[in-house]
Scaffold this motif. Structure first.
Motif, short mmCIF file in Angstrom:
data_model
loop_
_atom_site.label_atom_id
_atom_site.label_comp_id
_atom_site.label_asym_id
_atom_site.label_seq_id
_atom_site.Cartn_x
_atom_site.Cartn_y
_atom_site.Cartn_z
N GLU A 30 0.85 -1.18 0.00
CA GLU A 30 0.00 0.00 0.00
C GLU A 30 0.90 1.25 0.00
O GLU A 30 1.75 1.39 0.85
CB GLU A 30 -0.86 -0.03 1.27
N PRO A 31 0.74 2.17 -0.98
CA PRO A 31 1.59 3.36 -0.98
C PRO A 31 1.35 4.18 0.29
O PRO A 31 0.23 4.36 0.72
CB PRO A 31 1.14 4.14 -2.21
N GLY A 32 2.44 4.66 0.89
CA GLY A 32 2.34 5.51 2.07
C GLY A 32 2.44 6.97 1.68
O GLY A 32 2.63 7.29 0.49
N ALA A 33 2.33 7.85 2.66
CA ALA A 33 2.37 9.29 2.37
C ALA A 33 3.66 9.67 1.63
O ALA A 33 3.65 10.54 0.76
CB ALA A 33 2.25 10.07 3.67
N GLN A 34 4.76 8.99 1.96
CA GLN A 34 6.04 9.35 1.31
C GLN A 34 6.02 9.01 -0.18
O GLN A 34 6.61 9.73 -0.98
CB GLN A 34 7.18 8.60 1.97
N HIS A 35 5.35 7.91 -0.53
CA HIS A 35 5.26 7.57 -1.96
C HIS A 35 4.42 8.61 -2.70
O HIS A 35 4.74 9.00 -3.82
CB HIS A 35 4.64 6.18 -2.14
N TYR A 36 3.34 9.03 -2.04
CA TYR A 36 2.51 10.08 -2.65
C TYR A 36 3.33 11.37 -2.80
O TYR A 36 3.27 12.03 -3.83
CB TYR A 36 1.25 10.33 -1.82
N ALA A 37 4.12 11.68 -1.77
CA ALA A 37 4.94 12.89 -1.83
C ALA A 37 5.89 12.82 -3.03
O ALA A 37 6.10 13.79 -3.75
CB ALA A 37 5.73 13.07 -0.54
N CYS A 38 6.45 11.64 -3.25
CA CYS A 38 7.37 11.43 -4.36
C CYS A 38 6.68 11.67 -5.70
O CYS A 38 7.23 12.31 -6.59
CB CYS A 38 7.85 9.98 -4.31
N MET A 39 5.46 11.14 -5.83
CA MET A 39 4.71 11.31 -7.08
C MET A 39 4.31 12.78 -7.29
O MET A 39 4.36 13.29 -8.41
CB MET A 39 3.46 10.43 -7.07
N VAL A 40 3.93 13.45 -6.20
CA VAL A 40 3.55 14.86 -6.30
C VAL A 40 4.78 15.68 -6.71
O VAL A 40 4.72 16.57 -7.56
CB VAL A 40 2.97 15.38 -4.96
N ASP A 41 5.93 15.31 -6.14
CA ASP A 41 7.18 15.96 -6.49
C ASP A 41 7.47 15.79 -7.98
O ASP A 41 7.79 16.74 -8.69
CB ASP A 41 8.30 15.32 -5.66
N LEU A 42 7.32 14.55 -8.45
CA LEU A 42 7.57 14.22 -9.85
C LEU A 42 6.66 15.02 -10.78
O LEU A 42 7.12 15.65 -11.73
CB LEU A 42 7.36 12.71 -10.04
#
Ligand code: ZN
Ligand code: ZN
Length: 609
Positions: A371-383
């Motif tokens: 399950e993606p965590g907040a950090q993975h979402y942060a990475c995608m938002v960054d990208l």
């Protein structure tokens, strides 16, 4: 009331898909005990695999059965949510426990400490004391850890005196955590006093002391202590080596780290995958990617930590294709990736601006049951944000199943700064401040986003808000290693013994750079200064002083490796490209985000950072 948990339905680690069928029927206590233990074991196994959805399902069943009122099970639930980075859920479980024992307090306090909520951790510590609960050898270390994160030496000292009053100061775990706390707060003498008075020491206390000395630049003392640890009472194992190497990596002490590496080879500890992983991250953090790669390829066996360390190295150094290749290799030999693996690959995509690939790997997480965590979402938002896809980034945030964290909004703000989108920045700021406490870095990001779009009034307001909240901007520092010494520079620093030579070098170089076509870009200077002053302020940013020192003090062929605690500004980035060309020198700069390798007028990041 006794609750029955059918034995057969619980298979702890072997099959976490099975949800226990907890019925309300009374049963015999022995059966209950056994099944209850199994339920706890199952939760533990879900914690270590961080299987959020399965754990939530289990939690729902537990609530239905009413069994969650049993304190031990609640503690396991708190630990589970803590591991899954859901401190708020952990808190909710805690709030619902009718009779809170010290173990429940311990779980929730450590949950906050581990999830970067040190203020809450200390607040609950205070509440616990008010409730007349005696802290124990688990709670004290969580509390001191929070003090260390906050650099709150006052609270740290109060907790220290409490350990003395309760007699826990002679406990090896508590004592070690105090050493670590004092060392991280820069109070080396207090750290040493606690260390010297400890009846027994462990790896944490030794590492804390070594870290403390290394942080102060007293590397000789750090190394001396490490040698003492080797010959003295400490049972040196691969974990000791690995922690010392991590200390070196954290402080980017390449030469000290290499010496420890030699010691590892001599003692044959270099074949341990723990030591190998630490060596990879040491060399990567010190900017020597090839050496990290060599250590990785020569490892006799690799655990997941080693793969992840190498993936982080690739992401930091911009070797994205190599990261993809490693991921493929993992698949071929059947190494299961975990959530860190995906974080590394995603951050690689984000550093290289590979939106499609990022989306692919994000999708792959579900395939692997992660399950993606907040950090993975942060990475995608960054990208998405960096690639200028700000509406998509906002949409992505809106699709998050959990509350967006500070780093998610921070990633969006970074995109806003790069693309001068103040409207989205204002939106992000509003949502960000709804979260309550906001770090200095976020205020600066917001201020920079406004300044980059020429909205200086708003930029000033964001900085004022920061001051009003009592936050201070982190001082930009750059440092460079020479032999066993570290030379540290602040912006406009005049304290170095070679100051005269350093400024002369910058002046001479500046003229040559201008002839080569360099024009200072002062939009990165946020102070309300006039043109010439702005140019002056930017000319002496800490990384430029550190580089000039390298040019003055190092042999001509030696690459200059500079570390910086903050992000490099756009003008320094351009200027350093010119320096690498005019001075014909390889310069490696690590800022708080990634590595830049400057050679012959170009940077390895391709100006995408
Ligand atoms: Zn700069
Ligand atoms: Zn660069």
């Amino acid at each position: 009331m006794l609750l029955q948990i059918p034995k057969k339905s619980l298979q702890p680690s072997s099959n976490p898909n099975l949800i226990p069928n907890i019925s309300q029927n009374p049963s015999n206590p022995i059966n209950f005990d056994q099944n209850y233990r199994n339920l706890c074991l199952l939760l533990q196994s879900l914690s270590s695999s961080r299987s959020l959805p399965k754990g939530q399902q289990l939690h729902a069943h537990v609530i239905k059965s009413g069994v969650q009122k049993v304190t031990l099970l609640s503690n396991h639930l708190i630990n589970f949510y803590s591991k899954c980075q859901r401190p708020n859920d952990a808190r909710q479980v805690f709030d619902e426990i009718p009779h809170k024992f010290s173990t429940s307090w311990s779980s929730v306090i450590s949950s906050f400490a581990q999830n970067e909520l040190p203020n809450l951790s200390l607040e609950f510590f205070r509440r616990m004391i008010e409730n007349g609960i005696r802290p124990d050898d688990h709670i004290f270390p969580s509390a001191t850890k929070s003090c260390a994160i906050l650099s709150s030496i006052g609270s740290g000292r109060s907790i220290h005196s409490l350990t003395v009053k309760t007699g826990f100061d002679s406990d090896v775990f508590v004592g070690s955590s105090l050493v670590d706390m004092y060392a991280k707060c820069g109070e080396i003498h207090d750290a040493r006093r606690v260390f010297d008075e400890m009846p027994e020491r462990n790896v944490v206390s030794w590492s804390g002391m070594i870290y403390g000395y290394a942080q102060l630049g007293e590397d000789e003392e750090a190394l001396r202590l490490f040698k003492l640890a080797l010959i003295a009472d400490l049972d040196v194992n691969d974990f000791t080596f690995s922690s010392v190497i991590r200390v070196c990596g954290h402080l980017t002490l390449l030469e000290l780290g290499s010496q420890v590496h030699c010691l590892c080879v001599k003692t044959s500890f270099d074949s341990s995958s723990f030591v190998g992983s630490s060596l990879i991250s040491l060399y990567s953090k010190c900017g020597v990617f090839d050496e990290a790669d060599r250590v990785f390829e020569e490892m006799p066996s690799r655990n997941l930590g080693a793969w992840n360390s190498m993936l982080i190295a690739c992401a930091q150094h911009g070797h994205t294709q190599k990261a993809f290749e490693l991921f493929r290799r993992m698949g071929v030999i059947g190494v299961q990736p975990n959530f860190i693996t995906f974080l590394c690959v995603l951050s690689g995509c984000s550093h290289a601006g590979l939106v499609k690939e990022g989306e692919f790997y994000f999708g792959q997480m579900h395939e692997h049951g992660i399950e993606p965590g907040a950090q993975h979402y942060a990475c995608m938002v960054d990208l998405l944000g960096r690639a200028g896809k700000l509406p998509e980034a906002v949409g992505f945030i809106e699709s998050m199943p959990m509350e967006p964290t500070e780093s998610v909004w921070g990633a969006l703000l970074t995109g806003c700064r790069i693309h001068g989108d103040t409207e989205t920045a204002t939106f992000a700021a509003k949502r960000l401040f709804e979260l309550g406490t906001v770090s200095t870095g976020m205020h600066m990001l917001l201020s920079n986003a406004y300044a980059a779009a020429g909205k200086f009034e708003e930029a000033a307001r964001a900085r004022k808000m920061m001051r009003d909240r009592g936050l201070k901007k982190e001082t930009g520092l750059s440092w460079v290693e020479e032999g066993n010494r570290v030379h540290t520079f602040a912006s406009g620093d005049l304290s170095h013994p070679l100051t005269k030579e350093i400024y002369k070098k910058l002046k001479d170089l500046g003229e040559e750079m201008e002839r080569a076509g360099y024009i200072a870009d002062t939009t990165f200077v946020l102070h309300d200064l006039d043109g010439e002053e702005k140019q002056r302020a930017i000319k002496y940013h800490s990384e430029r002083l550190a580089i000039a020192f390298g040019l003055v003090a190092f042999a001509p062929e030696r690459p200059i490796r500079v570390m910086k605690n903050l992000r490099v500004c756009g003008d320094c980035h351009t200027a350093i490209k010119f320096v690498s060309k005019c001075a014909a020198r390889t310069i490696v700069l690590r800022d708080n985000n990634r590595f830049h390798r400057f050679e012959a007028g170009a940077c390895s990041c391709g100006d995408y950072w």
